[in-house]
Design a protein around this motif. Structure first.
Motif, PDB file in Angstrom:
ATOM      1  N   LEU A 266      -9.616 -67.583 -30.607  1.00  0.00           N
ATOM      2  CA  LEU A 266     -10.563 -66.496 -30.860  1.00  0.00           C
ATOM      3  C   LEU A 266     -11.928 -66.802 -30.252  1.00  0.00           C
ATOM      4  O   LEU A 266     -12.549 -65.930 -29.622  1.00  0.00           O
ATOM      5  CB  LEU A 266     -10.697 -66.272 -32.370  1.00  0.00           C
ATOM      6  CG  LEU A 266     -11.557 -65.092 -32.804  1.00  0.00           C
ATOM      7  CD1 LEU A 266     -10.914 -63.783 -32.370  1.00  0.00           C
ATOM      8  CD2 LEU A 266     -11.761 -65.113 -34.315  1.00  0.00           C
ATOM      9  N   ILE A 267     -12.398 -68.022 -30.397  1.00  0.00           N
ATOM     10  CA  ILE A 267     -13.699 -68.405 -29.822  1.00  0.00           C
ATOM     11  C   ILE A 267     -13.656 -68.313 -28.304  1.00  0.00           C
ATOM     12  O   ILE A 267     -14.578 -67.791 -27.670  1.00  0.00           O
ATOM     13  CB  ILE A 267     -14.082 -69.822 -30.281  1.00  0.00           C
ATOM     14  CG1 ILE A 267     -14.360 -69.830 -31.796  1.00  0.00           C
ATOM     15  CG2 ILE A 267     -15.300 -70.325 -29.511  1.00  0.00           C
ATOM     16  CD1 ILE A 267     -14.613 -71.223 -32.354  1.00  0.00           C
ATOM     17  N   ALA A 268     -12.564 -68.817 -27.711  1.00  0.00           N
ATOM     18  CA  ALA A 268     -12.450 -68.750 -26.253  1.00  0.00           C
ATOM     19  C   ALA A 268     -12.424 -67.301 -25.775  1.00  0.00           C
ATOM     20  O   ALA A 268     -13.058 -66.957 -24.760  1.00  0.00           O
ATOM     21  CB  ALA A 268     -11.189 -69.486 -25.805  1.00  0.00           C
ATOM     22  N   ALA A 269     -11.722 -66.441 -26.488  1.00  0.00           N
ATOM     23  CA  ALA A 269     -11.654 -65.031 -26.099  1.00  0.00           C
ATOM     24  C   ALA A 269     -13.001 -64.350 -26.252  1.00  0.00           C
ATOM     25  O   ALA A 269     -13.409 -63.544 -25.401  1.00  0.00           O
ATOM     26  CB  ALA A 269     -10.606 -64.315 -26.937  1.00  0.00           C
ATOM     27  N   TYR A 270     -13.728 -64.672 -27.312  1.00  0.00           N
ATOM     28  CA  TYR A 270     -15.049 -64.069 -27.514  1.00  0.00           C
ATOM     29  C   TYR A 270     -16.043 -64.523 -26.451  1.00  0.00           C
ATOM     30  O   TYR A 270     -16.858 -63.733 -25.963  1.00  0.00           O
ATOM     31  CB  TYR A 270     -15.577 -64.419 -28.903  1.00  0.00           C
ATOM     32  CG  TYR A 270     -15.038 -63.542 -30.007  1.00  0.00           C
ATOM     33  CD1 TYR A 270     -14.325 -62.378 -29.719  1.00  0.00           C
ATOM     34  CD2 TYR A 270     -15.226 -63.875 -31.337  1.00  0.00           C
ATOM     35  CE1 TYR A 270     -13.819 -61.589 -30.723  1.00  0.00           C
ATOM     36  CE2 TYR A 270     -14.724 -63.075 -32.359  1.00  0.00           C
ATOM     37  CZ  TYR A 270     -14.021 -61.930 -32.040  1.00  0.00           C
ATOM     38  OH  TYR A 270     -13.540 -61.133 -33.041  1.00  0.00           O
ATOM     39  N   VAL A 271     -15.995 -65.788 -26.083  1.00  0.00           N
ATOM     40  CA  VAL A 271     -16.882 -66.283 -25.025  1.00  0.00           C
ATOM     41  C   VAL A 271     -16.596 -65.577 -23.710  1.00  0.00           C
ATOM     42  O   VAL A 271     -17.512 -65.174 -22.975  1.00  0.00           O
ATOM     43  CB  VAL A 271     -16.736 -67.811 -24.885  1.00  0.00           C
ATOM     44  CG1 VAL A 271     -17.472 -68.298 -23.628  1.00  0.00           C
ATOM     45  CG2 VAL A 271     -17.270 -68.515 -26.117  1.00  0.00           C
ATOM     46  N   PHE A 272     -15.303 -65.423 -23.410  1.00  0.00           N
ATOM     47  CA  PHE A 272     -14.928 -64.714 -22.187  1.00  0.00           C
ATOM     48  C   PHE A 272     -15.411 -63.269 -22.225  1.00  0.00           C
ATOM     49  O   PHE A 272     -15.910 -62.736 -21.214  1.00  0.00           O
ATOM     50  CB  PHE A 272     -13.411 -64.763 -22.012  1.00  0.00           C
ATOM     51  CG  PHE A 272     -12.911 -63.953 -20.858  1.00  0.00           C
ATOM     52  CD1 PHE A 272     -12.996 -64.440 -19.559  1.00  0.00           C
ATOM     53  CD2 PHE A 272     -12.353 -62.690 -21.050  1.00  0.00           C
ATOM     54  CE1 PHE A 272     -12.540 -63.690 -18.483  1.00  0.00           C
ATOM     55  CE2 PHE A 272     -11.893 -61.939 -19.994  1.00  0.00           C
ATOM     56  CZ  PHE A 272     -11.986 -62.436 -18.701  1.00  0.00           C
ATOM     57  N   LEU A 273     -15.295 -62.630 -23.391  1.00  0.00           N
ATOM     58  CA  LEU A 273     -15.746 -61.248 -23.509  1.00  0.00           C
ATOM     59  C   LEU A 273     -17.249 -61.135 -23.354  1.00  0.00           C
ATOM     60  O   LEU A 273     -17.752 -60.179 -22.751  1.00  0.00           O
ATOM     61  CB  LEU A 273     -15.322 -60.669 -24.863  1.00  0.00           C
ATOM     62  CG  LEU A 273     -13.926 -60.064 -24.940  1.00  0.00           C
ATOM     63  CD1 LEU A 273     -13.682 -59.484 -26.322  1.00  0.00           C
ATOM     64  CD2 LEU A 273     -13.733 -58.990 -23.893  1.00  0.00           C
ATOM     65  N   MET A 274     -17.981 -62.072 -23.921  1.00  0.00           N
ATOM     66  CA  MET A 274     -19.445 -62.033 -23.800  1.00  0.00           C
ATOM     67  C   MET A 274     -19.868 -62.081 -22.339  1.00  0.00           C
ATOM     68  O   MET A 274     -20.808 -61.401 -21.918  1.00  0.00           O
ATOM     69  CB  MET A 274     -20.058 -63.205 -24.569  1.00  0.00           C
ATOM     70  CG  MET A 274     -19.950 -63.082 -26.087  1.00  0.00           C
ATOM     71  SD  MET A 274     -20.566 -64.552 -26.949  1.00  0.00           S
ATOM     72  CE  MET A 274     -22.268 -64.582 -26.366  1.00  0.00           C
TER      73      MET A 274
ATOM     74  N   THR B  50     -18.472 -58.671 -20.532  1.00  0.00           N
ATOM     75  CA  THR B  50     -19.081 -57.382 -20.940  1.00  0.00           C
ATOM     76  C   THR B  50     -20.590 -57.514 -21.132  1.00  0.00           C
ATOM     77  O   THR B  50     -21.180 -56.760 -21.907  1.00  0.00           O
ATOM     78  CB  THR B  50     -18.435 -56.883 -22.246  1.00  0.00           C
ATOM     79  OG1 THR B  50     -18.675 -57.838 -23.292  1.00  0.00           O
ATOM     80  CG2 THR B  50     -16.939 -56.693 -22.068  1.00  0.00           C
ATOM     81  N   ALA B  51     -21.199 -58.465 -20.451  1.00  0.00           N
ATOM     82  CA  ALA B  51     -22.642 -58.687 -20.635  1.00  0.00           C
ATOM     83  C   ALA B  51     -23.456 -57.454 -20.259  1.00  0.00           C
ATOM     84  O   ALA B  51     -24.481 -57.155 -20.877  1.00  0.00           O
ATOM     85  CB  ALA B  51     -23.085 -59.890 -19.813  1.00  0.00           C
ATOM     86  N   ARG B  52     -23.016 -56.703 -19.270  1.00  0.00           N
ATOM     87  CA  ARG B  52     -23.782 -55.540 -18.817  1.00  0.00           C
ATOM     88  C   ARG B  52     -23.173 -54.216 -19.294  1.00  0.00           C
ATOM     89  O   ARG B  52     -23.631 -53.145 -18.858  1.00  0.00           O
ATOM     90  CB  ARG B  52     -23.860 -55.542 -17.294  1.00  0.00           C
ATOM     91  CG  ARG B  52     -24.585 -56.771 -16.731  1.00  0.00           C
ATOM     92  CD  ARG B  52     -24.706 -56.695 -15.231  1.00  0.00           C
ATOM     93  NE  ARG B  52     -25.395 -57.855 -14.691  1.00  0.00           N
ATOM     94  CZ  ARG B  52     -25.669 -58.035 -13.402  1.00  0.00           C
ATOM     95  NH1 ARG B  52     -25.268 -57.120 -12.509  1.00  0.00           N
ATOM     96  NH2 ARG B  52     -26.301 -59.126 -12.999  1.00  0.00           N
ATOM     97  N   ALA B  53     -22.164 -54.278 -20.138  1.00  0.00           N
ATOM     98  CA  ALA B  53     -21.543 -53.047 -20.632  1.00  0.00           C
ATOM     99  C   ALA B  53     -22.326 -52.513 -21.830  1.00  0.00           C
ATOM    100  O   ALA B  53     -23.138 -53.216 -22.447  1.00  0.00           O
ATOM    101  CB  ALA B  53     -20.107 -53.321 -21.038  1.00  0.00           C
ATOM    102  N   ASP B  54     -22.049 -51.249 -22.164  1.00  0.00           N
ATOM    103  CA  ASP B  54     -22.758 -50.665 -23.293  1.00  0.00           C
ATOM    104  C   ASP B  54     -22.177 -51.186 -24.600  1.00  0.00           C
ATOM    105  O   ASP B  54     -21.118 -51.813 -24.645  1.00  0.00           O
ATOM    106  CB  ASP B  54     -22.695 -49.137 -23.256  1.00  0.00           C
ATOM    107  CG  ASP B  54     -21.262 -48.622 -23.179  1.00  0.00           C
ATOM    108  OD1 ASP B  54     -20.398 -49.154 -23.902  1.00  0.00           O
ATOM    109  OD2 ASP B  54     -21.009 -47.705 -22.384  1.00  0.00           O
TER     110      ASP B  54
END
Length: 271
Positions: free
Chosen positions: A49-57, A60-64
């Motif tokens: 879960l942590i690895a997936a959240y880091v990847f998402l951050m 999606t850094a520039r997404a709404d």
């Protein structure tokens, strides 16, 4: 001291009976090994879960904000539901923790679980393990004879110890004086409880006193005689009669299975 016949015919909640009336014990996992297995799975899930959240951050850094929220919800479902369901289904009841501790999830009848069983266990597991910090799962397993958590009750499953050395008894041999009689006799299939009682009696007869052995042998022979025609030759010892019936049923069932397999093979070869 005599030994009642009902003791030999008793099946425990964890016994499965094979076609030869052999009771196989599937011992449920202990609470300690369940906890250790669960902790390993929790750590693996949190790491994923942590690895997936880091990847998402990063992704999606520039997404709404709406897209980020949808992505986080999707990842949560993927980690807590899709991942354990797929892992348990493909591994036939195992997880990383169960691999490490030598455990496996099976149906209540001892068969392998399906994707439906794994999904129900994952859904309930998210609530009882992660939402309520494992407290309901702990007390449920503590009070259950099979160590079942709430997800196991809902799915109809339980966790067994896989690394158990199983020793099957040697098959009962046909007494040679009764070979000709057994070949011509009409021997119906015995009820499971009676067949199991006979198998256990034959395997443990040497552990019983002679008086108890004679009484129990005659009692079982009288019950088995109702499924046999004609009766064995006069003067046949109960032990020999019971062994002949069990051996004859085993040989006939094996022959029937071979005929069915040959028939299926001929059908598939014609296509």
């Amino acid at each position: 001291m005599t030994e009642p016949a009902t003791e030999f015919a008793t099946l425990t909640a964890d016994d499965l009976v094979t076609g030869e009336a052999v009771a196989l014990d599937l011992p449920p996992a202990g609470l300690g090994t369940r906890i250790a297995s669960g902790l390993i799975d929790i750590l693996a899930t949190i790491a994923l879960l942590i690895a997936a959240y880091v990847f998402l951050m990063i992704a999606t850094a520039r997404a709404d904000a709406a897209l980020q929220w949808a992505a986080y919800v999707g990842v949560t479902i993927l980690v807590f539901l899709v991942y354990p369901t797929a892992f348990e289904t493909l591994s036939r009841g195992r997880t990383l923790g169960k691999y490490a501790m030598g455990l496996r999830t099976v149906r209540d009848d001892g068969g392998p679980i399906s994707a439906q069983h794994a999904l129900v266990r994952a859904l309930i597991g998210y609530v009882e393990i992660y939402a309520f910090t494992g407290v309901p799962a702990f007390f449920s397993a503590l009070l259950s004879e099979r160590g079942k958590r709430l997800g196991d009750y809902a799915a109809g499953t339980y966790v067994v110890r896989e690394r158990v050395h199983l020793i099957l008894p040697l098959p009962t041999q046909m007494p040679w004086p009764l070979q000709q009689w057994a070949a011509a006799a009409d021997i119906a299939a015995l009820p499971t409880g009676l067949a199991l009682a006979v198998r256990q009696y034959l395997g443990r007869a040497h552990q019983i006193s002679p008086q108890a052995r004679a009484a129990l042998g005659h009692r079982l022979a009288e019950q088995v005689a109702a499924y046999v025609a004609p009766k064995p030759p006069p003067g046949t010892p109960p032990d020999a009669f019971l062994a002949a019936v069990i051996a004859a049923r085993r040989d006939r069932d094996a022959a029937r299975l071979r005929r069915e397999a040959d028939f299926r093979q001929r059908l598939t070869q014609r296509r």
